[in-house]
Design a protein around this motif. Sequence first.
Motif, PDB file in Angstrom:
ATOM      1  N   CYS A   1      11.469   1.715  -6.744  1.00 50.64           N
ATOM      2  CA  CYS A   1      11.118   0.888  -5.660  1.00 50.64           C
ATOM      3  C   CYS A   1      11.836  -0.113  -5.345  1.00 50.64           C
ATOM      4  O   CYS A   1      11.912  -1.414  -5.891  1.00 50.64           O
ATOM      5  CB  CYS A   1       9.320   0.380  -5.812  1.00 50.64           C
TER       6      CYS A   1
ATOM      7  N   MET B   1       0.941  -1.031   0.049  1.00 54.23           N
ATOM      8  CA  MET B   1       0.005  -0.003  -0.021  1.00 54.23           C
ATOM      9  C   MET B   1       0.956   1.230  -0.006  1.00 54.23           C
ATOM     10  O   MET B   1       0.595   2.180  -0.802  1.00 54.23           O
ATOM     11  CB  MET B   1      -0.874  -0.123   1.146  1.00 54.23           C
ATOM     12  N   THR B   2       1.945   1.316   0.674  1.00 52.98           N
ATOM     13  CA  THR B   2       2.887   2.420   0.742  1.00 52.98           C
ATOM     14  C   THR B   2       3.587   2.778  -0.552  1.00 52.98           C
ATOM     15  O   THR B   2       3.354   3.648  -1.044  1.00 52.98           O
ATOM     16  CB  THR B   2       3.929   2.181   1.880  1.00 52.98           C
ATOM     17  N   VAL B   3       3.782   1.619  -1.373  1.00 50.44           N
ATOM     18  CA  VAL B   3       4.519   1.573  -2.719  1.00 50.44           C
ATOM     19  C   VAL B   3       3.532   2.248  -3.585  1.00 50.44           C
ATOM     20  O   VAL B   3       3.756   3.090  -4.244  1.00 50.44           O
ATOM     21  CB  VAL B   3       4.916   0.287  -3.032  1.00 50.44           C
ATOM     22  N   ARG B   4       2.368   1.697  -3.468  1.00 51.09           N
ATOM     23  CA  ARG B   4       1.251   2.080  -4.415  1.00 51.09           C
ATOM     24  C   ARG B   4       0.945   3.584  -4.154  1.00 51.09           C
ATOM     25  O   ARG B   4       0.801   4.380  -5.338  1.00 51.09           O
ATOM     26  CB  ARG B   4      -0.139   1.292  -4.195  1.00 51.09           C
ATOM     27  N   THR B   5       0.828   4.306  -2.949  1.00 48.55           N
ATOM     28  CA  THR B   5       0.680   5.552  -2.773  1.00 48.55           C
ATOM     29  C   THR B   5       1.708   6.350  -3.259  1.00 48.55           C
ATOM     30  O   THR B   5       1.543   7.445  -3.871  1.00 48.55           O
ATOM     31  CB  THR B   5       0.530   5.692  -0.931  1.00 48.55           C
TER      32      THR B   5
ATOM     33  N   ILE C   1       3.811   5.766  -5.790  1.00 49.11           N
ATOM     34  CA  ILE C   1       4.073   5.726  -7.304  1.00 49.11           C
ATOM     35  C   ILE C   1       2.748   6.853  -7.731  1.00 49.11           C
ATOM     36  O   ILE C   1       2.979   7.442  -8.833  1.00 49.11           O
ATOM     37  CB  ILE C   1       3.670   4.249  -7.722  1.00 49.11           C
ATOM     38  N   SER C   2       1.704   6.840  -6.716  1.00 51.87           N
ATOM     39  CA  SER C   2       0.568   7.807  -7.334  1.00 51.87           C
ATOM     40  C   SER C   2       0.830   9.235  -7.510  1.00 51.87           C
ATOM     41  O   SER C   2       0.465  10.177  -8.081  1.00 51.87           O
ATOM     42  CB  SER C   2      -0.768   7.830  -6.516  1.00 51.87           C
TER      43      SER C   2
ATOM     44  N   HIS D   1       3.072  10.191 -10.593  1.00 51.55           N
ATOM     45  CA  HIS D   1       2.017  10.384 -11.733  1.00 51.55           C
ATOM     46  C   HIS D   1       1.250  11.791 -11.775  1.00 51.55           C
ATOM     47  O   HIS D   1       1.065  12.161 -12.829  1.00 51.55           O
ATOM     48  CB  HIS D   1       1.229   8.947 -11.544  1.00 51.55           C
TER      49      HIS D   1
END
Length: 231
Positions: free
Chosen positions: A27, A1-5, A7-8, A11
Amino acid sequence: MTVRTGISLPHSFWDAGVSRDALQVVCPADRDTLACLTAHPSIKHVILTGGTDTAFRLLKSNPKTPLSADTGGKNAIIVTGAADQDHAILNIVSSAFGNAGQKCSACSLLLLDKKTYHDEAFKAKLKDAVTSLRTGSVWDTMNTVGPMIDNNNEKPHHAIEHLEPGESWLVAPEFVDEKKYILKPSVKWGVKPESYTFENELFDPLLSVVRIDDLKQGIEYANSSEYGLTA
């Protein structure tokens, strides 16, 4: 979840017109990859939000590169006999267990003067407030305390599994899931300044309660910690 946040965020910058050559995202899969990246000669400055141990590892791997590090905290709330107990408990519980205790500003140490420390009514109210917090998956919006980011951190596991002389559980630790990512809020009573739980940043929903003689001693205890980021 931290990585996904994480990466956003770039973008959003790319969509706004920032060049992908100017802003890139990597990452690292593990500590070795991170060490290789941060020690590379093309890296001119490292900015970190994370644990103190991680900051020291980065300094060791590349001592010549400037490091701006937002690191650990071991923060305290001091409660004297003059305090409004209900108001104090409200703030203690919010600070200690918000974000599952995983922020540098979380109340990790509760320093109680001897009158409050031995007040059974205060203990009962604190216990009731802690055990009333719903713990579980973040996908259930009724839960107040969610999972920890790591289930393999030696420090909190040591604090959970060991009671030193004089220590006891006002609220005993209990994991909600088999993989031990979700820990119910717990309160360790009788912690002393020289104990493991007092001296180490645990980064979990565990509150340590310490007896003090007066406000002066409370300030001395709070200042004795090597962590002072947001105190």
